[in-house]
Design an enzyme around this catalytic site. Structure first.
Site, mmCIF file in Angstrom:
data_model
loop_
_atom_site.group_PDB
_atom_site.id
_atom_site.type_symbol
_atom_site.label_atom_id
_atom_site.label_comp_id
_atom_site.label_asym_id
_atom_site.label_seq_id
_atom_site.Cartn_x
_atom_site.Cartn_y
_atom_site.Cartn_z
ATOM 1 N N CYS A 269 -7.752 6.620 -7.773
ATOM 2 C CA CYS A 269 -8.610 5.468 -7.509
ATOM 3 C C CYS A 269 -9.812 5.868 -6.669
ATOM 4 C CB CYS A 269 -7.816 4.353 -6.831
ATOM 5 S SG CYS A 269 -6.997 4.833 -5.314
ATOM 6 N N HIS A 862 -5.729 2.271 -1.147
ATOM 7 C CA HIS A 862 -6.260 2.086 -2.497
ATOM 8 C C HIS A 862 -7.769 1.900 -2.413
ATOM 9 C CE1 HIS A 862 -6.365 1.082 -6.692
ATOM 10 N NE2 HIS A 862 -6.840 -0.131 -6.458
#
Length: 952
Positions: A269, A862
């Site tokens: 990510c 994230h």
């Protein structure tokens, strides 16, 4: 278990020291060892020349290798995320590991953590231990719901994987099989090169592999494959298009260009977020979509990547802006990045900003218009005007660096250094590609600690305390005092690891030495450590004794339970010391209920008052005048044992009594009572102080003990060991009760929301004068010495696209932390004029075009991105393969990590900034904007330029 004398330890120390220097070789196996266990081993063998006090001391014997601190709970092979070499673990080659296991064994139930050495890098090869393996999901074609997970090295081949799958699903050797790489729900890629490695095949974390067995009639359930697909090492069925990227819903043509997600390949990510920000930088994307990059590819630049990064980047950009796909899988781009930057080759979470820095530098060198870089002698300002020095610095920069990246992202700042000794002033102008802005440091941190009270019947209490981030141990004690009521000067702070004191802290030690995973115990001691001359504080550890064999008198021991600190009279008797220790442990030492124990209950001291005035909450009997001293016994051993009491004798402080405890544990009443003595004591003593015996006593009936202040030190290397016979330990020691504790309401405390800071506050902090650290001095050409000079950075000129990196992550030897401060940054009209010292800086108002976000902390997290589409002018949220609309009020958050701003004067026309490349150099250096006919008549621009003038 390691045995033998100092010579054996010398061999251990020498062998491991030599093996630690072993060079990495591709294919070799190395092993992980928990750094805390390894540090204990180093103490035991005297590994460091400055720390040989406890060499060979059984009290610091490390015991079996224990790697539990590296592993996720309940998984014998799965490592915790984000472990750091040397901080969390030590790497040992096979020979070194085998030696340690032969000497100390491995903790029961644990498996060796073995890792392969792999080769990384495209042109400059280097070896690295692959600490984190690639986790693959394996299943059969006929039953894809039955998924088995296995971990493999990137150096493992497709053939190795296939053999493992055949073994898992019990496929007969004569049965013909083939292996498929499964994407999404219905896309399959055959893996038909058995000698290729996982790295070559581009397999990523969490990839699903399907094994297919040939039908009895010679056909395949999935049909034939066509091994002629262009631009791929592997082939797909003829009905599926495949060109380095895998697409969702092929043939779909109604997507808005640029609104294309990127599949997560396994902790990628960070890459997806960075790429979406660059993709939505209009000048750069137009450059690639219009194929301008092809005429500027530099295949010969030794600092570049032979154009491979630029070509791979261009291909991915074109797919994302084709309008055909809702998302693509950037597998080929990830592979190219890993080839040239091995730190990004695995599937660990990485830093988005570090990848951005690599991409911008890699694209620059791949597209550098300078084919042969000249050597340039750097000059100091030497009193020349800033304008002259700045122009010279920019011209020199362009002689070696001239690319689309320079055109779009490079600016210039001024650096001023002043020598504190001779006042020499050094001024230089340096280019930058992005601004890394410091955030106001978080001033506080929270720590969870356990407070052990003097009252032996009180369970330890867990607290959460708020302490200064840059503070000392006294600050911790002060904060704990406010919650507990215990005076700070009556506390001693310790770190307990593996049933022993790992550290005993001084009040002036820095809190930064306490790591998040440390078990911090604070002991209440009711004496004045500086004024009380009648008592000493001793660390006490518990050991279980055992014999090596039935026919030898050699014994060993292993630690158990929680160690504790205790204040005892400096002059004492063995009986009274035994009683003090027994009362201190009465909460978890059982009272005998055996009918066979005709001698009664445990031996506690007479009239001991739990709530008395003693330093441990216990009233002490006896006058110091009664306790004589003697010279140490010349024959005493290094680790001397105080012998058990004679079976026929009884302590002078013991009288007969009954035990009426119902639950088998000492109660306040039984501890206060007059209890009879045991025939045999539950434990004996051994005292060790830096490897020497420091208890002096007379071998007679009185057994007087004197603690000598010249020898006794409050240190983790000095302690009193209570040696328990295994049978007595099992019978009388309640380990569950010993480990029990209570939680204070502060444990549920959640820090209040922090006030936000403005982006301009961070810029001001960036331009604030600072003193260089002792570890990073400046070499003064006048003094001819390194000096801790003062340094100040100022902004001279800014690029068309300004990348701002908010420095949220901080690292130190002991700690990793993330600052989650909310930074309030403008979405439109960021005015940088007040920070530019160039009086002719030109346009300096910016609009936000993209943001990289990081959610979570240092141990994981994230990345996502917000970006403004250059075609429709709307904001969108990019979360890996998902793309959704966004509003401006969502963008400013404490997750914002990297900001992309585009200068307002560069939005006109086609979206590419209206600066001619040939004259860009002079404009950037001087800060004077180039005016078009339209701009020259624009009163708003005239006002803006006037506002950007430097005023004093």
């Amino acid at each position: 278990m390691a045995e033998g004398g100092a010579a054996d330890l010398d061999i251990q120390r020498s062998d491991i020291a030599t093996l630690l220097k072993t060079s990495l070789r591709k294919g070799d196996t190395w092993y992980l060892v928990d750094s805390r266990w390894f540090k204990q081993w180093k103490k035991y063998v005297g590994f460091d020349s400055w720390d040989k006090y406890q060499m060979g001391d059984q009290n610091v014997y490390p015991g079996p290798i224990d790697n539990s601190g590296l592993l996720r709970d309940g998984d014998a092979q799965s490592l915790k995320e984000h472990l750091i070499d040397e901080l969390d673990y030590i790497l040992l080659p096979t020979e070194g590991w085998n030696k340690l296991v032969s000497w100390y064994t491995l903790m029961e139930g644990q498996e060796p953590i073995a890792r392969k050495v792999v080769e990384q890098g495209m042109f400059v090869k280097h070896c690295k231990v692959e600490v984190y393996l690639t986790e693959l999901k394996l299943c059969e074609n006929g039953n894809m719901n039955n998924v088995v997970t296995r971990r493999f090295s990137k150096a493992d081949t497709i053939d190795t994987i296939e053999k493992e799958i055949r073994k898992i699903f019990n496929i007969p050797d004569e049965k013909e099989t083939r292996l498929w790489n499964k994407y999404m729900s219905n896309t399959f890629e055959p893996l038909n090169k058995p000698d290729s490695t996982i790295q070559d095949a581009g397999l990523y974390q969490g990839q699903v592999l399907v094994i297919e067995q040939k039908n009895e009639d010679g056909t395949w359930p999935r049909g034939p494959s066509t091994p002629n697909v262009k631009n791929s090492n592997y082939c797909l069925p003829s009905y599926t298009a495949y060109k380095n990227y895998d697409y969702s819903e092929p043939g779909r043509n109604n997507e808005q260009p640029g609104l294309c997600g990127l599949s997560n390949l396994g902790n990628t990510c960070f890459m997806n977020s960075a790429f979406q920000c660059l993709s939505n930088t209009p000048p750069l994307t137009e450059y690639f979509l219009n194929d301008k990059y092809q005429e500027e590819l530099n295949f010969d630049n030794p600092l570049g990547m032979r154009g491979e990064i630029a070509k791979s980047y261009a291909e991915l950009i074109k797919q994302m802006w084709s309008g055909k796909y809702s998302y693509v899988t950037p597998r080929a781009f990830k592979t190219q990045v890993g080839r040239f930057a091995p730190q990004f080759s695995g599937y660990q979470q990485q830093d988005c900003q570090e990848l951005l820095a690599f991409l911008l530098d890699g694209l620059h060198e791949d597209l550098n218009r300078i084919r042969k870089k000249p050597y340039i002698q750097l000059k100091d300002a030497d009193g020349r005007p800033d304008k002259v020095v700045a122009e010279e610095a920019w011209e020199n920069h362009l002689k070696r660096n001239d690319s689309i990246i320079v055109d779009i992202f490079h600016g210039l700042f001024k650096s001023t250094l002043v020598c504190p000794e001779c006042a020499k002033i050094s001024v230089t102008f340096d280019p930058f590609c992005y601004l890394t802005l410091p955030l106001p440091m978080k001033k506080e941190r929270t720590l969870e600690v356990y407070l052990v009270r003097m009252d032996p019947l009180t369970k330890p209490m867990q607290y959460k305390v708020v302490v200064p981030k840059i503070g000392n141990i006294l600050d911790l004690c002060t904060a704990l005092s406010l919650l507990s009521g215990v005076p700070a000067d009556k506390m001693i702070v310790t770190d307990i690891y593996n049933h022993r004191f790992h550290r005993i802290f001084a009040m002036d030690e820095n809190l930064s030495s306490i790591m998040e995973r440390d078990d911090i115990y604070v002991f209440e001691i009711n004496i004045n450590r500086t004024e009380d001359t009648e008592h000493v504080i001793i660390p006490v550890c518990l050991r279980e004794k055992f014999r090596h064999s039935s026919y030898t008198h050699h014994t060993g021991s292993s630690l158990f339970g929680q160690p504790f600190l205790m204040a005892v009279p400096r002059n004492n008797t063995e009986d009274k010391l035994y009683n003090l220790l027994l009362v201190r442990m009465c909460r978890y030492v059982k009272i005998s209920t055996d009918t066979e124990d005709t001698e009664g209950s445990l031996h506690c001291c007479k009239d001991q008052n739990i709530n008395g005035n003693g330093p441990n909450g216990i009233h002490e009997e006896g006058s110091p005048s009664e306790m004589e001293t003697d010279e140490p016994d010349d024959e005493s051993s290094q680790d001397q044992e105080l012998p058990s009491e004679n079976e026929n004798s009884q302590s002078e402080d013991s009288v007969g009594g009954d035990n009426d405890s119902e639950n088998g544990l000492c109660t306040e009443e039984t501890c206060r009572g007059q209890l009879t003595g045991h025939k045999k004591r539950l434990f004996t003593f051994q005292f060790n102080n830096l490897g020497n015996t420091d208890i002096n006593y007379i071998k007679d009936d009185t057994r007087h003990i004197r603690f000598d202040d010249r020898q006794l030190r409050l240190d983790e290397r000095s302690f009193l060991a209570l040696d328990w016979d295994p049978d007595l330990k099992k019978r009388y020691f309640d380990e569950n009760a010993a480990e029990d504790f209570e939680k204070h309401e502060s444990v549920e405390y959640k820090p209040p929301k922090k006030p936000f800071v403005k982006l301009k506050d961070c810029i001001e902090l960036f331009t604030t004068k600072e003193k260089l650290g002792a570890e990073d001095p400046w070499y003064c050409p006048n003094c001819k010495e390194h000096q801790q000079a003062t340094k100040k950075l100022d902004l001279w000129s800014l690029p068309p696209v300004l990348v701002v990196h908010l420095k949220r992550f901080s690292y130190s030897r002991y700690m990793r932390d993330k600052l989650d401060t909310l930074v309030d940054f403008p979405i439109n009209d960021l005015d940088m004029s007040e920070f530019l010292i160039n009086p002719n800086a030109g346009p300096c108002r910016y609009n936000l075009i993209a943001v990289s976000n990081h959610y979570g902390g240092m141990g994981g997290g994230h990345y996502t991105a917000f970006a403004k589409n250059k075609d429709d002018g709307k904001w969108y949220y990019f979360d890996d393969s998902s793309v959704s609309t966004a509003s401006e009020d969502q963008i400013v958050s404490k997750a914002a990590y990297v900001l992309f701003y585009q200068r307002q004067d560069t939005f006109s026309g086609t979206g590419f900034f209206p600066l001619d490349r040939e004259t860009k150099g002079a404009s950037a250096a001087t800060g004077i904007p180039l005016e078009s006919d339209e701009d020259s008549n624009d009163n708003d621009n005239d006002i803006e330029n006037e506002n950007c003038m430097h005023t004093n």
